[in-house]
Scaffold this motif. Structure first.
Motif, PDB file in Angstrom:
ATOM      1  N   ALA A  92      40.070  42.942  37.428  1.00 13.02           N
ATOM      2  CA  ALA A  92      41.271  42.171  37.748  1.00 13.02           C
ATOM      3  C   ALA A  92      41.529  42.307  39.245  1.00 13.02           C
ATOM      4  O   ALA A  92      41.369  43.388  39.818  1.00 13.02           O
ATOM      5  N   LEU A  93      41.918  41.210  39.866  1.00  7.53           N
ATOM      6  CA  LEU A  93      42.151  41.177  41.308  1.00  7.53           C
ATOM      7  C   LEU A  93      43.573  40.725  41.614  1.00  7.53           C
ATOM      8  O   LEU A  93      44.193  40.014  40.830  1.00  7.53           O
ATOM      9  N   GLN A  94      44.044  41.122  42.779  1.00  6.99           N
ATOM     10  CA  GLN A  94      45.389  40.710  43.171  1.00  6.99           C
ATOM     11  C   GLN A  94      45.431  39.286  43.700  1.00  6.99           C
ATOM     12  O   GLN A  94      46.471  38.651  43.679  1.00  6.99           O
ATOM     13  N   GLU A  95      44.291  38.787  44.204  1.00  7.65           N
ATOM     14  CA  GLU A  95      44.243  37.425  44.740  1.00  7.65           C
ATOM     15  C   GLU A  95      42.906  36.797  44.372  1.00  7.65           C
ATOM     16  O   GLU A  95      41.920  37.504  44.227  1.00  7.65           O
ATOM     17  N   PRO A  96      42.856  35.459  44.281  1.00  6.92           N
ATOM     18  CA  PRO A  96      41.591  34.796  43.951  1.00  6.92           C
ATOM     19  C   PRO A  96      40.706  34.598  45.187  1.00  6.92           C
ATOM     20  O   PRO A  96      40.524  33.487  45.669  1.00  6.92           O
TER      21      PRO A  96
END
Length: 197
Positions: A92-96
């Motif tokens: 999971a990432l904070q931004e794409p």
């Protein structure tokens, strides 16, 4: 014996090194109260992730057992089920975008990710705006945070997704998936794996 070094927070906000010796065949949960594997035990209607510690005989769902989380990161294991990951896994990432901060340094199987987004109030919260992508083990790297507004109690290094241009596979195509896409993939088939390529 496997020697595992991990960082632990001290009360003064500094980090200290701890060393854990683990016999590899028993790392998968036989020495821990919460054994590894699928399906996950269900406690109070919730699946019990492998990295969730026990306290007074009950799962502490809001906490993470740091030794297990570090074992998953260092030995490429899934933080939900505790089993080995394949060539690639999901984060999971904070931004794409490439280089984005990873929400958790340990990766997850595709099936386990769908369990996590269905039950975790953080990962499954649409307002958090998290995105998800498939990654290789060497895609997750530590990046030092030297900004003056950094929380002094936070670790000095943060885990990030290595940008494609900095990898040994520069031709890699990385696709970012929304929470809705991950959840929709889970409704089709529990064995189905979304292919980001």
């Amino acid at each position: 014996m496997q020697r595992v070094v991990y960082l632990r927070d001290r009360l003064d906000g500094q980090r200290m090194k701890d060393v854990v010796y683990v016999h590899p065949p028993r790392y998968r949960g036989e020495e821990f109260q919460n054994s590894a594997g699928l399906p996950r035990p269900v406690v109070g209607g919730l699946p019990f992730p492998w990295v969730t510690p026990m306290g007074d005989g009950q799962p502490l769902f809001r906490e993470i057992e740091r030794v297990k989380a570090e074992l998953c990161r260092r030995l490429w294991g899934c933080q939900v089920c505790g089993n080995d990951l394949g060539t690639t896994a999901w984060v999971a990432l904070q931004e794409p975008r490439d280089g984005s901060a990873v929400v958790s340094s340990a990766a997850i199987h595709a099936e386990c990710l769908r369990i996590a987004v269905d039950y975790c109030p953080v990962l499954g919260n649409p307002s958090m705006g998290y995105v998800f992508t498939e990654a290789y083990e060497d895609d997750i790297v530590a990046v030092s945070d030297t900004s003056p507004d950094r929380n002094p109690h936070a670790p000095t290094a943060r885990w990030h997704l290595r940008p494609v241009v900095e990898t040994s596979r520069p031709d890699r195509v990385r696709r970012f998936h929304s929470l809705a896409e991950v959840k929709a993939a889970g409704r089709g088939s529990t064995s189905k794996k979304t292919n980001p390529r």
